[in-house]
Design a protein around this motif. Sequence first.
Motif, PDB file in Angstrom:
ATOM      1  N   GLN A   1      14.795  54.033 -16.682  1.00  0.00           N
ATOM      2  CA  GLN A   1      13.881  55.153 -16.465  1.00  0.00           C
ATOM      3  C   GLN A   1      14.613  56.346 -15.855  1.00  0.00           C
ATOM      4  N   MET A   2      15.547  56.097 -14.935  1.00  0.00           N
ATOM      5  CA  MET A   2      16.365  57.177 -14.391  1.00  0.00           C
ATOM      6  C   MET A   2      17.096  57.913 -15.509  1.00  0.00           C
ATOM      7  N   THR A   3      17.723  57.152 -16.401  1.00  0.00           N
ATOM      8  CA  THR A   3      18.499  57.741 -17.489  1.00  0.00           C
ATOM      9  C   THR A   3      17.620  58.564 -18.420  1.00  0.00           C
TER      10      THR A   3
ATOM     11  N   SER B   1      22.964  57.102 -16.249  1.00  0.00           N
ATOM     12  CA  SER B   1      22.275  57.876 -15.216  1.00  0.00           C
ATOM     13  C   SER B   1      23.234  58.772 -14.442  1.00  0.00           C
ATOM     14  N   ALA B   2      24.484  58.338 -14.217  1.00  0.00           N
ATOM     15  CA  ALA B   2      25.437  59.184 -13.490  1.00  0.00           C
ATOM     16  C   ALA B   2      25.879  60.369 -14.341  1.00  0.00           C
ATOM     17  N   GLY B   3      26.179  60.133 -15.616  1.00  0.00           N
ATOM     18  CA  GLY B   3      26.605  61.219 -16.487  1.00  0.00           C
ATOM     19  C   GLY B   3      25.533  62.276 -16.656  1.00  0.00           C
ATOM     20  N   TYR B   4      24.311  61.847 -16.908  1.00  0.00           N
ATOM     21  CA  TYR B   4      23.228  62.816 -17.073  1.00  0.00           C
ATOM     22  C   TYR B   4      22.932  63.547 -15.764  1.00  0.00           C
ATOM     23  N   CYS B   5      23.069  62.858 -14.640  1.00  0.00           N
ATOM     24  CA  CYS B   5      22.860  63.526 -13.356  1.00  0.00           C
ATOM     25  C   CYS B   5      23.876  64.649 -13.170  1.00  0.00           C
ATOM     26  N   ALA B   6      25.151  64.366 -13.486  1.00  0.00           N
ATOM     27  CA  ALA B   6      26.177  65.397 -13.359  1.00  0.00           C
ATOM     28  C   ALA B   6      25.867  66.593 -14.251  1.00  0.00           C
ATOM     29  N   ALA B   7      25.479  66.331 -15.498  1.00  0.00           N
ATOM     30  CA  ALA B   7      25.157  67.422 -16.418  1.00  0.00           C
ATOM     31  C   ALA B   7      23.951  68.212 -15.931  1.00  0.00           C
ATOM     32  N   ASP B   8      22.946  67.514 -15.435  1.00  0.00           N
ATOM     33  CA  ASP B   8      21.750  68.185 -14.921  1.00  0.00           C
ATOM     34  C   ASP B   8      22.088  69.066 -13.724  1.00  0.00           C
TER      35      ASP B   8
END
Length: 690
Positions: free
Chosen positions: A149-151, A27-34
């Motif tokens: 679900q966040m991920t 979830s942290a990695g995808y948040c950064a990319a988003d």
Amino acid sequence: MEHITTRIQGVDVPTIAVTTVVVGTGSAGYCAADRLAMAGHTDLLVIADKIRAGASRNAGSDKQTYYKLGLGGEAPDSVADLAATLFAGGAMDGDNALVEAALSSRAFLHLVDAGVGFPTDRYGQFIGYKTDHDPRERATSVGPYTSKQMTERLEARVRVAGIPIMEGCRVVDVLVDRRAPQPRVVGLLVMNKTSAPTEQGDETAARFLLIASSNVVYATGGPAGIYADSVYPHGQWGATGAALRAGAPGKNLTEWQFGLASLAPRWNVSGSYMQVVPRFFSTDAEGGDEREFLSEALPDYGIQSSLVFLKGYQWPFDARKAADGSSVIDLLVHRETAVRGRRVWLDYRTNPMGRDFDLRALRPEAREYLERTGVDAVAPDAPPVERLRRLNRAAYDFYLERGPRVDLATDPLEVAVCAQHNNGGLEVDHWWRSPLAGLFPVGEAAGAHGVYRPGGAALNSGQVGATRAAQWIAEKGAKRPPDADVFEAAATPAVEAATGLVAAADARFRSGRPDSTAEALSSAAALMSARAGLVRSGASIRVALDETRARLARLGETIAADASSRRSVDRLFLVRDILTTQYVYLTAMADYLDHGGRSRGSVLYTEPDGDLPCREDGTGGYADLGLDKRFRFVRDDGRLDGLAQIVRADPTDGPVPPVRCSWRPVRPIPHTDEPFEVVWRTYLDDRNIN
């Protein structure tokens, strides 16, 4: 993003040149990319070992918690109050606490807009509940799979944005340009686990991939592979060792959380699993000689049942509750498994002590909760599984849906006290920048927490840290990949060392030595759990440190691996990463004791002249746990309050890096009282990114 080659020792190694790489698909990695894509920073690549592995997608509990600023109900809340709660956990920097509080609503509502189904009442309020170390009711949940679900929702946004995601990439080394006045990350050496050999059959070109990148967002999760008794999902290992070898300092590495978890499948047995008061029993290794062992130290039905219930609220082990609180349960389980060598099981088929469930005997907070949630409607002679189905049907269903399948109505559930979360990690500032320039640790890889934290604060921290790192990169970060000559100078020694390690290990394998990588992984993790887990001593830390140092020093001379097997080579680099991590973490633990550190957080340190873990109180309610008659527990005397431990492994050509530990006062919570016009003016100038 550009596909090129880097020529090293006459071999063209495949290379991807990209401005920013995000390592990790949680979830942290995808948040950064988003967030980066939203800011228009699209020269971006996301890599992972396995896209659907890792804690974000595969870990949870009965209702996995997200901790945030209060956004519903009548209780007042504020950024300052939330920051104070986070900071009160100890050893946390105040600027990190303030940022996590200030961006809490922004990060949470971003997830809501992404489609994560956090519940609201009929008026749209995000009503919360109270979690551990929480003075308010700030917690919320979407059930057992909150982070999953966040991920999934964040991954969907990243894919819609067209950001490439590449799996099969194991981080081998973080590449650093050391020729500049300040060392700076210039990319990664990764093992390419999916490529085929080249037409010329060159294994170096086929095995490795170089990524030339000026900004590395390190969302690799915690160092999950260093403990054998672990609730981290299978398939998550972490890559902390590579960052430590590169010179990224760690912070508060000694601070772990341990808690009760099932072993197959790995899952936290917190919340509802404890609040319905199951029976605990132990067996010998073969499953015989069943004993209801809690009653040895807790013969009073009301006390025992109340403490089991409280494990739901107070799930992680807490040294402050080891004398007369719910952490007595963890210690009794630890005694059965680690001291007596037995197996421990939760039994939802039978009530404790062979008697009907007596709600009236429980402490008021337990009795009132079960009455308020309707569990009192379950017949007293009904088994705990009926209370679980009534309280939280999803918690029961989870073990039916997850392999290996367990039906709690008919099967006991094996549990142990397991490593669950590293509150320490790689040091970051209030923009989640490492002191090693160009590296941005986010999520559990970042050491943003302190000794204690409210349950669910890690999910908020991961989203906030990813948001801050992305904002800094988009506004102030490098806008192109590193120069080719700078990158080649940093990549060459890393590739040479990696190929040399593989060649030496393969030569031993070809000479008749069996592949030893799997055994090296398991024995290293077992040593850490036995000597540096929930209960530690100065002597046990020294034994583990000496053994780990020796294993790391001899690794290039002793380990055998089959170079034709990608799995074997993968394990070879995992062994190196895990041994490096263990060595640095154990050095930090030894230094903690040298500076007068004592039992605190989720760890007990022992020594001959300490205090008893449990006291006789005259009611027959508590007794000495008998963990080890040679030791007594040592309680924290507060001498390290207000300090953070910083640990740095100096980059070296040898296998065992010199490690330096230092202590500094934590940064206080910033107290700003600037007029709106002043803040507005500086924001217009540089968006206050400094």
